[in-house]
Enzyme design. Structure first.
Site, short mmCIF file in Angstrom:
data_model
loop_
_atom_site.label_atom_id
_atom_site.label_comp_id
_atom_site.label_asym_id
_atom_site.label_seq_id
_atom_site.Cartn_x
_atom_site.Cartn_y
_atom_site.Cartn_z
N GLY A 28 0.80 -1.22 0.00
CA GLY A 28 0.00 0.00 0.00
C GLY A 28 0.83 1.27 0.00
O GLY A 28 2.01 1.23 -0.35
N LEU A 30 0.46 3.57 -2.13
CA LEU A 30 0.88 3.45 -3.52
C LEU A 30 1.44 4.76 -4.07
O LEU A 30 0.89 5.83 -3.82
CB LEU A 30 -0.30 2.99 -4.38
CG LEU A 30 -0.94 1.65 -3.99
CD1 LEU A 30 -2.11 1.32 -4.91
CD2 LEU A 30 0.08 0.53 -3.97
N GLY A 33 5.91 4.53 -8.40
CA GLY A 33 6.66 3.28 -8.61
C GLY A 33 5.71 2.10 -8.72
O GLY A 33 5.81 1.27 -9.63
N HIS A 34 4.74 2.02 -7.76
CA HIS A 34 3.75 0.94 -7.83
C HIS A 34 2.92 1.08 -9.11
O HIS A 34 2.60 0.09 -9.76
CB HIS A 34 2.77 1.01 -6.65
CG HIS A 34 3.43 0.82 -5.31
ND1 HIS A 34 3.55 1.84 -4.39
CD2 HIS A 34 3.97 -0.27 -4.74
CE1 HIS A 34 4.13 1.37 -3.31
NE2 HIS A 34 4.41 0.11 -3.49
N LYS A 145 12.72 -3.78 -9.53
CA LYS A 145 14.14 -4.10 -9.40
C LYS A 145 14.78 -3.35 -8.24
O LYS A 145 15.91 -3.64 -7.86
CB LYS A 145 14.87 -3.71 -10.69
CG LYS A 145 14.66 -4.66 -11.85
CD LYS A 145 15.47 -4.13 -13.02
CE LYS A 145 15.61 -5.12 -14.12
NZ LYS A 145 16.40 -4.55 -15.24
#
Ligand code: PAF
Length: 274
Positions: A28, A30, A33-34, A145
């Protein structure tokens, strides 16, 4: 979008999905990136499941479990706008029973670098990811990554347990100045944010040196540590191969350069895959 908070509701919601399923597990809060993982999963699959679960078993004693940012309403809005089919938001009692069977991270790859600073963290992370992957029945699951060691261990778990899901590694997302996005960045003051940029600067320094032909890891790390001197503490600068074995010389195509450093309160990580 269906919001499922129980296993039964999730299973029922999945019944209406016909076609490939992409899955993005998150804790969560968010951010962009998410969102980039969610967008990639959306584009590559017919259906999309996202989970929001702050997993207690991957936090060590004294870590920021209680203070971990929680923004459920904002997360729901973001997922709705991003075209998520099912948002899975279970409580702790849905995910865990009292006497749990546990998964142990491998003794070397799971206990160097992040695993050395946070012993047991990867056990809890793998345990919840195994549960979430099984629950989602996903064809593809998306991981950033930025958490390179996490990604590598999940890849290993999926191979070792013959799990039928493709792990998709996704590029690190940075702000306009180069800071790798993280839910913990909200703890940084403006002044700390400036100093936090030294992580990406150190990685750029390494890139320049490698491009100029410098492959010696000790020399690369020495230069990077100079750039990182403005942080409050450098926990590690490491140059490893894709299996997390330490390298003496950079192997192009098989190397990850990793940094963990503290700036103010937050502990930041960043890395470069070359
Ligand atoms: O990277 C994260 O946010 C978490 O470690 C994950 C993969 C969602 C498991 O709790």
């Amino acid at each position: 979008m269906i919001i499922a908070t129980t296993i039964e509701a999730l299973q029922e919601a999945k019944e209406s999905l016909k076609g490939s399923i992409g899955f993005v597990p998150t804790m969560g809060a968010l951010h962009q990136g998410h969102l980039s993982l969610i967008q990639q999963a959306r584009a590559e699959n017919e259906h999309l499941i996202v989970s929001v679960f702050v997993n207690p078993t991957q936090f060590l004693e004294g870590e920021d479990l209680d203070a971990y940012p929680r923004r459920e309403q904002a997360d729901i809005k973001i997922c709705e706008l991003a075209g998520v089919d099912i948002l899975f938001m279970p409580g702790i009692d849905v995910m865990y029973e009292k006497d749990e069977l546990s998964i142990a991270a491998p003794a070397i790859r799971g206990y160097v670098l992040e695993g050395e600073r946070r012993p047991g963290h990867f056990d809890g992370m793998l345990q919840v990811v195994m549960k979430l992957l099984n629950l989602s029945s996903a064809d593809r699951a998306y991981f950033g990554k930025k958490d390179a060691q996490q990604l590598s261990l999940i890849d290993q778990m999926v191979k070792h347990y013959f799990m039928d899901v493709q792990i998709v590694p996704c590029e690190i997302v940075r702000d306009e100045k180069g800071l790798a996005l993280s839910s913990r960045n909200v703890y940084l003051s403006e002044e700390e944010k400036e100093r936090a940029l030294s992580l990406s600067r150190a990685l750029k320094t390494a890139t320049r040196m490698v491009m100029a032909g410098e492959l010696n890891c000790e020399r690369l790390k020495t230069e990077m540590r100079e750039v990182l001197a403005v942080t409050d503490e450098v926990e590690y600068v490491a140059i490893v191969d894709r299996s997390f074995g330490l390298l003496e010389e950079v192997e192009i195509g098989n190397t990850i350069i990793l940094i963990a450093a503290r700036v103010g309160k937050p502990r930041l990580i960043d890395n470069l895959w070359i």
